[in-house]
Design an enzyme around this catalytic site. Structure first.
Site, PDB file in Angstrom:
ATOM      1  N   GLY A  27       0.818  -1.212   0.000  1.00  0.00           N
ATOM      2  CA  GLY A  27       0.000   0.000   0.000  1.00  0.00           C
ATOM      3  C   GLY A  27       0.850   1.258   0.000  1.00  0.00           C
ATOM      4  O   GLY A  27       2.085   1.204  -0.080  1.00  0.00           O
ATOM      5  N   PHE A  28       0.189   2.383   0.105  1.00  0.00           N
ATOM      6  CA  PHE A  28       0.864   3.685   0.040  1.00  0.00           C
ATOM      7  C   PHE A  28       1.924   3.815   1.138  1.00  0.00           C
ATOM      8  O   PHE A  28       3.125   3.943   0.847  1.00  0.00           O
ATOM      9  CB  PHE A  28      -0.206   4.787   0.137  1.00  0.00           C
ATOM     10  CG  PHE A  28       0.289   6.139   0.516  1.00  0.00           C
ATOM     11  CD1 PHE A  28       1.337   6.738  -0.180  1.00  0.00           C
ATOM     12  CD2 PHE A  28      -0.287   6.833   1.580  1.00  0.00           C
ATOM     13  CE1 PHE A  28       1.804   8.006   0.179  1.00  0.00           C
ATOM     14  CE2 PHE A  28       0.170   8.091   1.935  1.00  0.00           C
ATOM     15  CZ  PHE A  28       1.216   8.674   1.246  1.00  0.00           C
ATOM     16  N   ASP A  48       0.360  -8.885   1.759  1.00  0.00           N
ATOM     17  CA  ASP A  48      -0.671  -7.948   1.303  1.00  0.00           C
ATOM     18  C   ASP A  48      -1.655  -8.733   0.420  1.00  0.00           C
ATOM     19  O   ASP A  48      -1.232  -9.608  -0.328  1.00  0.00           O
ATOM     20  CB  ASP A  48      -0.019  -6.821   0.481  1.00  0.00           C
ATOM     21  CG  ASP A  48      -0.897  -5.596   0.348  1.00  0.00           C
ATOM     22  OD1 ASP A  48      -0.521  -4.532   0.870  1.00  0.00           O
ATOM     23  OD2 ASP A  48      -1.981  -5.700  -0.288  1.00  0.00           O
ATOM     24  N   ASN A  49      -2.937  -8.402   0.515  1.00  0.00           N
ATOM     25  CA  ASN A  49      -3.899  -9.087  -0.369  1.00  0.00           C
ATOM     26  C   ASN A  49      -4.157  -8.311  -1.661  1.00  0.00           C
ATOM     27  O   ASN A  49      -4.995  -8.698  -2.467  1.00  0.00           O
ATOM     28  CB  ASN A  49      -5.223  -9.364   0.365  1.00  0.00           C
ATOM     29  CG  ASN A  49      -6.010  -8.091   0.640  1.00  0.00           C
ATOM     30  OD1 ASN A  49      -5.549  -6.991   0.368  1.00  0.00           O
ATOM     31  ND2 ASN A  49      -7.206  -8.247   1.190  1.00  0.00           N
ATOM     32  N   GLY A  53      -3.511  -2.243  -2.742  1.00  0.00           N
ATOM     33  CA  GLY A  53      -2.079  -2.084  -2.982  1.00  0.00           C
ATOM     34  C   GLY A  53      -1.678  -2.538  -4.372  1.00  0.00           C
ATOM     35  O   GLY A  53      -2.489  -3.057  -5.129  1.00  0.00           O
ATOM     36  N   LEU A  84      -0.042  -2.627   8.839  1.00  0.00           N
ATOM     37  CA  LEU A  84      -0.626  -1.516   8.070  1.00  0.00           C
ATOM     38  C   LEU A  84      -1.748  -2.003   7.161  1.00  0.00           C
ATOM     39  O   LEU A  84      -2.280  -1.222   6.360  1.00  0.00           O
ATOM     40  CB  LEU A  84       0.465  -0.857   7.202  1.00  0.00           C
ATOM     41  CG  LEU A  84       1.309   0.244   7.853  1.00  0.00           C
ATOM     42  CD1 LEU A  84       2.142  -0.298   8.990  1.00  0.00           C
ATOM     43  CD2 LEU A  84       2.234   0.875   6.823  1.00  0.00           C
ATOM     44  N   TYR A 156     -14.696   1.246   9.699  1.00  0.00           N
ATOM     45  CA  TYR A 156     -13.273   1.594   9.805  1.00  0.00           C
ATOM     46  C   TYR A 156     -12.953   2.121  11.214  1.00  0.00           C
ATOM     47  O   TYR A 156     -12.059   1.610  11.889  1.00  0.00           O
ATOM     48  CB  TYR A 156     -12.948   2.637   8.746  1.00  0.00           C
ATOM     49  CG  TYR A 156     -11.496   3.058   8.688  1.00  0.00           C
ATOM     50  CD1 TYR A 156     -10.550   2.272   8.037  1.00  0.00           C
ATOM     51  CD2 TYR A 156     -11.076   4.260   9.254  1.00  0.00           C
ATOM     52  CE1 TYR A 156      -9.215   2.674   7.965  1.00  0.00           C
ATOM     53  CE2 TYR A 156      -9.756   4.665   9.184  1.00  0.00           C
ATOM     54  CZ  TYR A 156      -8.822   3.871   8.540  1.00  0.00           C
ATOM     55  OH  TYR A 156      -7.505   4.278   8.476  1.00  0.00           O
ATOM     56  N   ARG A 197      -9.245  10.008  -1.805  1.00  0.00           N
ATOM     57  CA  ARG A 197      -8.775  10.882  -0.725  1.00  0.00           C
ATOM     58  C   ARG A 197      -8.525  12.283  -1.278  1.00  0.00           C
ATOM     59  O   ARG A 197      -8.192  12.456  -2.453  1.00  0.00           O
ATOM     60  CB  ARG A 197      -7.523  10.297  -0.075  1.00  0.00           C
ATOM     61  CG  ARG A 197      -7.892   9.132   0.832  1.00  0.00           C
ATOM     62  CD  ARG A 197      -6.724   8.570   1.575  1.00  0.00           C
ATOM     63  NE  ARG A 197      -6.078   7.483   0.851  1.00  0.00           N
ATOM     64  CZ  ARG A 197      -5.142   6.699   1.368  1.00  0.00           C
ATOM     65  NH1 ARG A 197      -4.747   6.883   2.600  1.00  0.00           N
ATOM     66  NH2 ARG A 197      -4.595   5.735   0.661  1.00  0.00           N
TER      67      ARG A 197
END
Ligand SMILES: NC(=O)c1ccc[n+]([C@@H]2O[C@H](COP(=O)([O-])OP(=O)(O)OC[C@H]3O[C@@H](n4cnc5c(N)ncnc54)[C@H](O)[C@@H]3O)[C@@H](O)[C@H]2O)c1
Length: 319
Positions: A27-28, A48-49, A53, A84, A156, A197
């Site tokens: 991811g970021f 990571d899935n 990402g 993360l 979230y 975002r």
């Protein structure tokens, strides 16, 4: 990466040879963190899935898996696990709220137990969203928050809160070694295109000559922290013994309105795009500003990248 403050610089030397897992490493923030860890001499493995990402820019070996179903850490005898893994943009985490909850709670459960079995430390990426739409400014770690239990952000916000509780309880009952970073809005190069975002959306619109949409009029504030500063903070927190078991805000107290951020993007891109006011997002926080007294005193950490300098680092980022 700018290595910044002196105490943080000292800590960087302590990473040489450390065995580190970064969950959410495609991811970021995970990608920036993994690069910085490798530069500091750590041995890094990612899991990571790939839900938000990207596999094509990861700087370390990647295991593609959902953390909630992980059976072993991707690096045997890992010493530190950064968690993360979780979509961070509202558009992404609201697309499948049940999966967001599963990732936050069951994913943290699974990683925490794998870390326990390995005797590893876990560093949790929590969030300023645990404060919800805050009634106290700036937000200290002791503020209990004003969070909506229902609504589109709850999966979230409450998922991250539950994950924190789980970690504190495992620390207390099983001796799990934890660090908890409450991360405030972070930006920089490498944010996913189209993830909704504010800053990447403003850049996309300004470059395309489209209107920049100010949800709720743009009078709400955020405190934007550059990803280089955040990564330095995460790495300092991970090795800070006095920070064991207590949440630590990591963010930039430089509070700005969303309108001001949009105007700055338009100016830096020399765009002719107009700003347009649109309806507010549901439960969107009106103010957001970290009190970073604890990070300053425990970590010797201070954000260093100014807002305009940080935005310029996104200018060249068309990937
Ligand atoms: N960027 C911010 O402003 C910000 C602010 C507060 C907290 N955080 C937290 O920091 C972390 C990283 O944020 P980011 O901005 O890099 O987001 P991101 O969406 O770019 O990265 C999250 C990564 O986790 C992966 N992932 C999601 N669910 C997974 C699962 N179940 N199993 C394995 N991998 C999974 C995604 O594929 C992605 O690569 C998140 O936990 C987020 O909640 C970010």
């Amino acid at each position: 990466m700018d290595v910044g403050n002196a105490r943080v610089r000292l800590v960087l030397g302590a990473w040489a040879g450390k065995r580190v897992v970064v969950a959410g490493g495609a991811g970021f923030i995970g990608t920036h963190l993994a690069r910085a860890l490798i530069m500091a001499g750590a041995e890094v493995a990612l899991v990571d899935n790939l839900s938000t990402g990207r596999a094509d820019r990861t700087p370390a070996p990647l295991t593609v898996a959902d953390i909630a179903g992980l059976e072993r850490l991707p690096l045997p005898t890992a010493e530190i696990v950064f968690n993360l893994a979780c979509p961070a943009s509202p558009r992404a985490y609201q697309a499948d709220p049940v999966q967001t909850w599963r990732t936050s709670v069951m994913g943290t459960w699974t990683l925490a137990h794998l870390a326990l079995a390995e005797g590893a430390r876990i560093v949790q990426a929590s969030t300023s969203e645990v404060y919800g739409d805050p009634l106290v400014h700036p937000q200290t770690e002791d503020y209990a928050g004003n969070v909506a239990l229902t609504g589109p952000r709850a999966c979230y916000d409450e998922g991250k809160r539950a994950a924190e509780v789980l970690l504190y309880d495992l620390a207390q009952t099983r001796g799990l070694d934890i660090r908890v970073a409450r991360i405030f809005n972070t930006y920089g190069p490498g944010m996913a295109q189209g993830d909704g975002r504010a800053l990447p959306a403003f850049f996309e619109a300004a470059r395309a000559g489209q209107p920049l949409r100010l949800e709720g009029g743009g009078g709400q504030t955020r405190s934007f922290c550059h990803v280089d500063d955040l990564v330095r903070g995460l790495m300092a927190l991970a090795l800070c013994e006095p920070a064991r078991g207590v949440p630590v805000n990591l963010g930039n107290p430089d509070e700005r309105t969303i309108r001001e951020a949009a105007e700055t993007v338009v100016r830096l891109t020399a765009s002719a795009s107009p700003l347009v006011e649109v309806a507010a997002a549901v439960n969107d926080p009106r103010r957001r500003c970290p009190d970073i007294t604890r990070a300053r005193s425990l970590l010797g950490w201070e954000p260093q990248v100014g807002f305009e300098v940080g935005l310029r680092s996104m200018l060249a980022d068309s990937d």
